[in-house]
Design a protein around this motif. Structure first.
Motif, PDB file in Angstrom:
ATOM      1  N   ASP A 100      43.185  27.786  35.118  1.00 51.62           N
ATOM      2  CA  ASP A 100      42.633  26.407  35.589  1.00 51.62           C
ATOM      3  C   ASP A 100      41.222  26.180  35.163  1.00 51.62           C
ATOM      4  OD1 ASP A 100      42.538  24.180  36.978  1.00 51.62           O
ATOM      5  OD2 ASP A 100      43.537  25.115  38.888  1.00 51.62           O
ATOM      6  N   VAL A 101      41.134  24.944  34.660  1.00 50.53           N
ATOM      7  CA  VAL A 101      39.827  24.230  34.583  1.00 50.53           C
ATOM      8  C   VAL A 101      39.005  24.009  35.685  1.00 50.53           C
ATOM      9  CG1 VAL A 101      38.468  22.140  33.661  1.00 50.53           C
ATOM     10  CG2 VAL A 101      40.634  23.117  32.360  1.00 50.53           C
ATOM     11  N   LEU A 102      39.873  23.664  36.946  1.00 46.32           N
ATOM     12  CA  LEU A 102      39.292  23.453  38.129  1.00 46.32           C
ATOM     13  C   LEU A 102      39.061  24.725  38.730  1.00 46.32           C
ATOM     14  CD1 LEU A 102      41.110  20.233  39.078  1.00 46.32           C
ATOM     15  CD2 LEU A 102      39.033  20.215  37.976  1.00 46.32           C
ATOM     16  N   THR A 103      38.160  24.560  40.003  1.00 52.99           N
ATOM     17  CA  THR A 103      37.859  25.718  40.744  1.00 52.99           C
ATOM     18  C   THR A 103      38.560  25.403  42.271  1.00 52.99           C
ATOM     19  OG1 THR A 103      35.555  25.654  39.982  1.00 52.99           O
ATOM     20  CG2 THR A 103      35.910  26.932  42.152  1.00 52.99           C
ATOM     21  N   ARG A 104      39.402  26.555  42.531  1.00 53.60           N
ATOM     22  CA  ARG A 104      40.049  26.563  43.863  1.00 53.60           C
ATOM     23  C   ARG A 104      39.136  26.521  44.944  1.00 53.60           C
ATOM     24  NH1 ARG A 104      45.307  30.387  42.558  1.00 53.60           N
ATOM     25  NH2 ARG A 104      46.118  29.386  40.781  1.00 53.60           N
ATOM     26  N   GLN A 105      39.398  25.647  45.843  1.00 57.29           N
ATOM     27  CA  GLN A 105      38.515  25.557  46.997  1.00 57.29           C
ATOM     28  C   GLN A 105      38.944  26.325  48.192  1.00 57.29           C
ATOM     29  OE1 GLN A 105      35.607  23.424  46.541  1.00 57.29           O
ATOM     30  NE2 GLN A 105      36.311  23.731  44.574  1.00 57.29           N
ATOM     31  N   ILE A 106      38.106  26.684  48.951  1.00 57.92           N
ATOM     32  CA  ILE A 106      38.323  27.638  50.187  1.00 57.92           C
ATOM     33  C   ILE A 106      38.214  26.661  51.475  1.00 57.92           C
ATOM     34  CG2 ILE A 106      37.526  29.609  51.322  1.00 57.92           C
ATOM     35  CD1 ILE A 106      36.850  30.504  49.041  1.00 57.92           C
ATOM     36  N   HIS A 107      39.088  26.349  51.911  1.00 58.11           N
ATOM     37  CA  HIS A 107      38.999  25.619  53.138  1.00 58.11           C
ATOM     38  C   HIS A 107      39.737  26.149  54.514  1.00 58.11           C
ATOM     39  CE1 HIS A 107      36.737  22.397  51.333  1.00 58.11           C
ATOM     40  NE2 HIS A 107      37.667  22.214  50.395  1.00 58.11           N
ATOM     41  N   GLY A 108      40.730  26.982  54.245  1.00 61.16           N
ATOM     42  CA  GLY A 108      41.409  27.418  55.362  1.00 61.16           C
ATOM     43  C   GLY A 108      40.710  28.161  56.256  1.00 61.16           C
ATOM     44  N   ARG A 109      41.042  28.349  57.727  1.00 57.11           N
ATOM     45  CA  ARG A 109      40.434  29.180  58.553  1.00 57.11           C
ATOM     46  C   ARG A 109      40.389  30.574  58.096  1.00 57.11           C
ATOM     47  NH1 ARG A 109      41.965  27.713  64.484  1.00 57.11           N
ATOM     48  NH2 ARG A 109      41.083  25.653  63.879  1.00 57.11           N
ATOM     49  N   ARG A 110      41.635  31.086  57.707  1.00 58.16           N
ATOM     50  CA  ARG A 110      41.665  32.670  57.691  1.00 58.16           C
ATOM     51  C   ARG A 110      40.626  32.969  56.420  1.00 58.16           C
ATOM     52  NH1 ARG A 110      47.550  34.866  56.885  1.00 58.16           N
ATOM     53  NH2 ARG A 110      47.537  34.121  58.910  1.00 58.16           N
ATOM     54  N   GLN A 111      40.759  32.048  55.372  1.00 58.24           N
ATOM     55  CA  GLN A 111      39.943  32.174  54.419  1.00 58.24           C
ATOM     56  C   GLN A 111      38.588  32.483  54.506  1.00 58.24           C
ATOM     57  OE1 GLN A 111      41.597  29.312  51.767  1.00 58.24           O
ATOM     58  NE2 GLN A 111      42.184  31.014  50.205  1.00 58.24           N
ATOM     59  N   ARG A 112      38.132  31.336  55.396  1.00 54.50           N
ATOM     60  CA  ARG A 112      36.584  31.109  55.951  1.00 54.50           C
ATOM     61  C   ARG A 112      36.132  32.370  56.803  1.00 54.50           C
ATOM     62  NH1 ARG A 112      37.898  25.681  56.953  1.00 54.50           N
ATOM     63  NH2 ARG A 112      37.734  25.898  59.162  1.00 54.50           N
ATOM     64  N   HIS A 113      36.972  32.928  57.581  1.00 53.23           N
ATOM     65  CA  HIS A 113      36.622  34.176  58.489  1.00 53.23           C
ATOM     66  C   HIS A 113      36.430  35.259  57.786  1.00 53.23           C
ATOM     67  CE1 HIS A 113      36.932  32.308  62.598  1.00 53.23           C
ATOM     68  NE2 HIS A 113      38.101  31.800  62.220  1.00 53.23           N
ATOM     69  N   ALA A 114      37.305  35.393  56.485  1.00 49.94           N
ATOM     70  CA  ALA A 114      37.287  36.532  55.648  1.00 49.94           C
ATOM     71  C   ALA A 114      35.856  36.571  54.828  1.00 49.94           C
ATOM     72  CB  ALA A 114      38.362  36.432  54.499  1.00 49.94           C
ATOM     73  N   LEU A 115      35.498  35.601  54.367  1.00 47.79           N
ATOM     74  CA  LEU A 115      34.002  35.287  53.856  1.00 47.79           C
ATOM     75  C   LEU A 115      32.989  35.640  54.828  1.00 47.79           C
ATOM     76  CD1 LEU A 115      34.725  31.846  51.807  1.00 47.79           C
ATOM     77  CD2 LEU A 115      34.753  34.080  51.184  1.00 47.79           C
ATOM     78  N   ARG A 116      33.105  34.968  56.039  1.00 47.83           N
ATOM     79  CA  ARG A 116      32.038  35.388  57.153  1.00 47.83           C
ATOM     80  C   ARG A 116      32.087  36.712  57.381  1.00 47.83           C
ATOM     81  NH1 ARG A 116      30.333  31.589  60.815  1.00 47.83           N
ATOM     82  NH2 ARG A 116      32.303  30.249  60.452  1.00 47.83           N
ATOM     83  N   ASP A 117      33.129  37.515  57.412  1.00 52.65           N
ATOM     84  CA  ASP A 117      33.181  38.970  57.628  1.00 52.65           C
ATOM     85  C   ASP A 117      32.375  39.521  56.412  1.00 52.65           C
ATOM     86  OD1 ASP A 117      34.588  38.618  60.031  1.00 52.65           O
ATOM     87  OD2 ASP A 117      36.357  38.970  59.337  1.00 52.65           O
ATOM     88  N   MET A 118      32.687  39.308  55.199  1.00 57.27           N
ATOM     89  CA  MET A 118      32.142  39.743  53.820  1.00 57.27           C
ATOM     90  C   MET A 118      30.678  39.609  54.128  1.00 57.27           C
ATOM     91  SD  MET A 118      32.941  39.387  50.182  1.00 57.27           S
ATOM     92  CE  MET A 118      34.237  40.517  50.304  1.00 57.27           C
ATOM     93  N   ILE A 119      30.312  38.550  54.467  1.00 53.81           N
ATOM     94  CA  ILE A 119      28.784  38.386  54.362  1.00 53.81           C
ATOM     95  C   ILE A 119      28.202  39.212  55.576  1.00 53.81           C
ATOM     96  CG2 ILE A 119      26.989  36.587  54.768  1.00 53.81           C
ATOM     97  CD1 ILE A 119      28.849  34.536  53.577  1.00 53.81           C
ATOM     98  N   THR A 120      28.596  39.239  56.585  1.00 56.47           N
ATOM     99  CA  THR A 120      27.855  39.936  57.766  1.00 56.47           C
ATOM    100  C   THR A 120      28.206  41.185  57.891  1.00 56.47           C
ATOM    101  OG1 THR A 120      29.816  39.335  59.260  1.00 56.47           O
ATOM    102  CG2 THR A 120      28.007  37.974  59.298  1.00 56.47           C
ATOM    103  N   ALA A 121      29.054  41.966  57.071  1.00 55.03           N
ATOM    104  CA  ALA A 121      29.340  43.181  56.925  1.00 55.03           C
ATOM    105  C   ALA A 121      28.257  44.189  56.631  1.00 55.03           C
ATOM    106  CB  ALA A 121      30.553  43.493  55.865  1.00 55.03           C
TER     107      ALA A 121
END
Length: 202
Positions: free
Chosen positions: A181-202
């Motif tokens: 895909d030429v375009l970048t897939r965006q992260i907006h879902g609540r579950r995805q955002r929580h997963a990112l937050r957990d990774m950063i704070t781990a």
């Protein structure tokens, strides 16, 4: 006709007022949706220069508001197993990103329309190896996925984008990185955002 209108003026007035209210609600809803869309943070990930391990990885803030880059993550697909690591901070000394604090990190504000060079793929994999304490090589990978996490909307919301690159062998024997895909897939879902937050704070 006029007599009927006069006799039912109260009801007709109520109907007209309700219709006008519905029109204004629809207009305000359209305005609100357009406003949110125009102020939504959109992250684009791309490559420039080479198409091999020396390709530069570029992150662009396609939104109108400033976004703060929180972290950069890489996933290395080796087929039967995957390695993931945060590669936000740089460990190399001969590949400056430019600009004060960003000589040591990719964190920081990224204005609307601005581009950030987060380094070459080869350098990014070396950062991942440094973080994981393992020997990691692009030559053994089938694909890489880059994920960029940002704080948006005056740092009240976390979002981001990710792109997967398949690794192929070119005619000259060098690695080529191709995205479906030429375009970048965006992260907006609540579950995805929580997963990112957990990774950063781990």
């Amino acid at each position: 006709m006029w007599d009927w209108i006069t006799q039912n003026s109260g009801g007709l007035s109520a109907i007209l007022n309700a219709a006008m209210l519905a029109v204004w609600i629809a207009y305000l809803q359209l305005f609100f949706v357009s406003f949110r869309r125009s102020n939504r943070t959109v992250i684009h990930i791309g490559m420039a220069g080479e198409r091999n391990g020396d390709a530069r990885c570029l992150v662009t803030n396609m939104g109108s508001d400033t976004a703060y880059v929180l972290a950069v993550k890489i996933d290395l697909d080796f087929g039967e197993e995957t390695r993931s690591a945060l590669v936000t901070d740089r460990i190399e000394d001969d590949d400056p990103l430019g600009g004060d604090f960003r000589e040591k990190t990719n964190q920081g504000p990224l204005g609307g329309g601005e581009v950030l060079d987060i380094g070459s793929l080869g350098r990014i994999v070396k950062r991942a190896a440094h973080r994981t304490g393992e020997e990691l090589s692009l030559k053994e990978c089938r694909a890489v996925t880059l994920t960029v996490m940002v704080a948006a909307q005056q740092a009240h919301q976390m979002s981001g984008g990710y792109k997967r690159y398949e690794i192929e062998s070119g005619d000259d024997g060098e690695m080529c990185f191709r995205s479906e895909d030429v375009l970048t897939r965006q992260i907006h879902g609540r579950r995805q955002r929580h997963a990112l937050r957990d990774m950063i704070t781990a």
